[in-house]
Design a protein around this motif. Structure first.
Motif, PDB file in Angstrom:
ATOM      1  N   SER A  21       0.768  -1.212  -0.139  1.00 28.62           N
ATOM      2  CA  SER A  21       0.110  -0.087   0.050  1.00 28.62           C
ATOM      3  C   SER A  21       0.832   1.321  -0.125  1.00 28.62           C
ATOM      4  CB  SER A  21      -1.033  -0.097   1.187  1.00 28.62           C
ATOM      5  OG  SER A  21      -0.446   0.445   2.411  1.00 28.62           O
ATOM      6  N   ARG A  22       2.027   1.128   0.565  1.00 27.76           N
ATOM      7  CA  ARG A  22       2.767   2.505   0.582  1.00 27.76           C
ATOM      8  C   ARG A  22       4.172   2.151   0.474  1.00 27.76           C
ATOM      9  NH1 ARG A  22       5.361   1.019   3.633  1.00 27.76           N
ATOM     10  NH2 ARG A  22       4.887   0.497   5.878  1.00 27.76           N
ATOM     11  N   PRO A 116       7.975  -7.316   1.285  1.00 30.49           N
ATOM     12  CA  PRO A 116       7.297  -8.237   1.912  1.00 30.49           C
ATOM     13  C   PRO A 116       7.877  -9.446   1.728  1.00 30.49           C
ATOM     14  CG  PRO A 116       5.771  -6.977   0.607  1.00 30.49           C
ATOM     15  CD  PRO A 116       7.042  -6.583   0.335  1.00 30.49           C
ATOM     16  N   GLY A 163       0.703  -5.853   7.180  1.00 31.61           N
ATOM     17  CA  GLY A 163       0.637  -4.747   6.116  1.00 31.61           C
ATOM     18  C   GLY A 163      -0.537  -4.948   5.535  1.00 31.61           C
ATOM     19  N   THR A 166      -0.165  -8.556   3.190  1.00 30.03           N
ATOM     20  CA  THR A 166       0.135  -9.811   3.919  1.00 30.03           C
ATOM     21  C   THR A 166       0.496  -9.330   5.457  1.00 30.03           C
ATOM     22  OG1 THR A 166       2.423  -9.307   3.280  1.00 30.03           O
ATOM     23  CG2 THR A 166       1.283 -10.901   1.825  1.00 30.03           C
ATOM     24  N   GLU A 219      -9.320   2.939   9.007  1.00 32.01           N
ATOM     25  CA  GLU A 219      -7.997   3.439   9.679  1.00 32.01           C
ATOM     26  C   GLU A 219      -8.293   4.696  10.844  1.00 32.01           C
ATOM     27  OE1 GLU A 219      -5.782   5.130   6.289  1.00 32.01           O
ATOM     28  OE2 GLU A 219      -5.366   3.066   5.690  1.00 32.01           O
ATOM     29  N   GLY A 290      -0.987  -2.056  10.181  1.00 31.65           N
ATOM     30  CA  GLY A 290      -2.178  -2.769  10.969  1.00 31.65           C
ATOM     31  C   GLY A 290      -1.885  -3.022  12.357  1.00 31.65           C
TER      32      GLY A 290
END
Ligand SMILES: Nc1ncnc2c1ncn2[C@@H]1O[C@H](COP(=O)(O)OP(=O)(O)OP(=O)(O)O)[C@@H](O)[C@H]1O
Ligand SMILES: [Mg+2]
Length: 348
Positions: A21-22, A116, A163, A166, A219, A290
């Motif tokens: 995502s980032r 990852p 994340g 994952t 979020e 997360g």
């Protein structure tokens, strides 16, 4: 310090955390930045006119999404390898990040790239190829290891990186973790978004909701365990705003990722010698976006209660811990030694 005070032949060392995502970056000259891992290309000449460029990154790409074809170079923790365009999008995202880190200076770049766990195994060659196009030296390392390096926990610790694509659970044992020291599951942030979207849709079938809106709500309000207060969110139905109670849906969906996390922590913990296990259980660290889920550390700790004293902590800055670890490793190890310590990397 201004750029002209730096020697131009010494490489700029950067740490990159390339996520689903980032993507975050930090440089040896103090630059730090973060961008969403999205590349957008104008759909037609109107888009080019509107944006004044042929490619757009991150939040800017999201803002102009109606004029763009969007690429997310990572999905489910791996770099997409479907087409030439996928490769180009990944390359351009990385180029963008490297250029930002260079801040206009013309210098060679040596980069440690944290990815990852799955990408570090599945896409290693591709990642090295991307890095070779942009850097003189590069190392690809799994992100949980970068987190361990950042917080200086290089043995008897478990890193849980929650994340978007994952959850990577990694046991650190005093050396670079191998495949058997890591477990990856896909029940992470994107999974929560997907489940929460359908839960909201099912309960309030006529409200208008998008995946992006769901992520924003998550979020802001995501939690596990007993709610501190009801989660009341304004959504639109038939174009009109109204307040909806999402407390139960958010709790149930967020809690649905916890059992796999606990189970996999136990599996990794059992891979240590029995004498080390008590120490490992006191050194469990949650990282990644997360880890901001309210109550998650306490819930994981509680669910591991049968194993004796357990301490689960969250890293201080989940956005930058991974790339801070990558930069730290890059600064601790002179680039000329990068290919001599068991990592792969292209020749300098
Ligand atoms: N307060 C929060 N509560 C719950 N989830 C959050 C919160 N803030 C961010 N997230 C989620 O964390 C995820 C992003 O985390 P992170 O930036 O670590 O992912 P990533 O590194 O891009 O993904 P991956 O490691 O899977 O490639 C997203 O799903 C985001 O919605
Ligand atoms: Mg990540």
């Amino acid at each position: 310090m201004s750029d002209d005070q730096y020697p131009t032949d010494e490489p700029l060392i950067i740490g990159v955390d390339l996520g689903t995502s980032r993507t975050a970056v930090m440089s040896s000259r103090g630059y730090q930045g973060i961008t969403r891992s999205i590349v957008g290309y104008p759909k037609d000449i109107i888009g080019i006119k509107l944006l004044g460029k042929t490619q757009v990154f991150g939040d800017e790409a999201l803002r102009h999404r109606s004029a763009l074809t969007l690429y997310h170079p990572l999905e489910d923790g791996v770099i997409r390898e479907g087409s030439e365009k996928d490769y180009t999008a990944a390359l351009e995202l990385l180029r963008h990040v490297v250029n930002e880190a260079k801040q206009g200076a013309e210098v060679p770049v040596a980069g440690i790239i944290g990815v990852p766990s799955r990408a570090s195994i599945v896409n290693k060659e591709l990642l090295l190829q991307l890095a070779r196009e942009l850097m003189t030296t590069a190392l690809i390392v799994s992100e949980p290891f970068m987190v361990a390096y950042a917080i200086n926990k290089l043995s008897d610790a478990i890193i849980v990186d929650i994340g978007a694509g994952t959850v990577d659970i990694c046991g650190v044992k005093g050396s670079v973790p191998g495949q058997k020291d890591q477990i990856t599951t896909l029940k992470a942030g994107d999974y929560i978004d997907e489940r929460l979207e359908s839960a909201i849709q099912q309960k309030f079938y006529d409200v208008q909701i998008t995946r992006n809106l769901v992520r924003t709500i998550k979020e802001q309000y995501a939690f596990v365990g007993e709610p501190e207060a009801p989660v009341l969110v304004t959504l639109r139905r038939d174009g009109k705003p109204a307040e909806y109670d999402l407390t139960r849906e958010i709790r149930a969906v967020c809690e649905s990722i916890v059992p796999d996390i606990v189970e996999n922590i136990v599996a990794i913990m059992k891979g240590y010698d029995p004498e080390s296990q008590p120490e490992v259980l006191r050194n469990i660290y949650l990282a990644g976006g997360g880890s901001r889920l309210k109550g998650i550390a306490a819930m994981v700790e509680r669910q591991l209660g049968d194993f004796g004293p357990v301490k689960v902590s969250c890293v201080d800055d989940p956005d930058f811990t991974g790339c801070a670890g990558a930069l730290k490793l890059g600064l601790d190890l002179p680039p000329e030694h990068w290919d001599k310590i068991g990592f792969s990397g292209p020749e300098a």
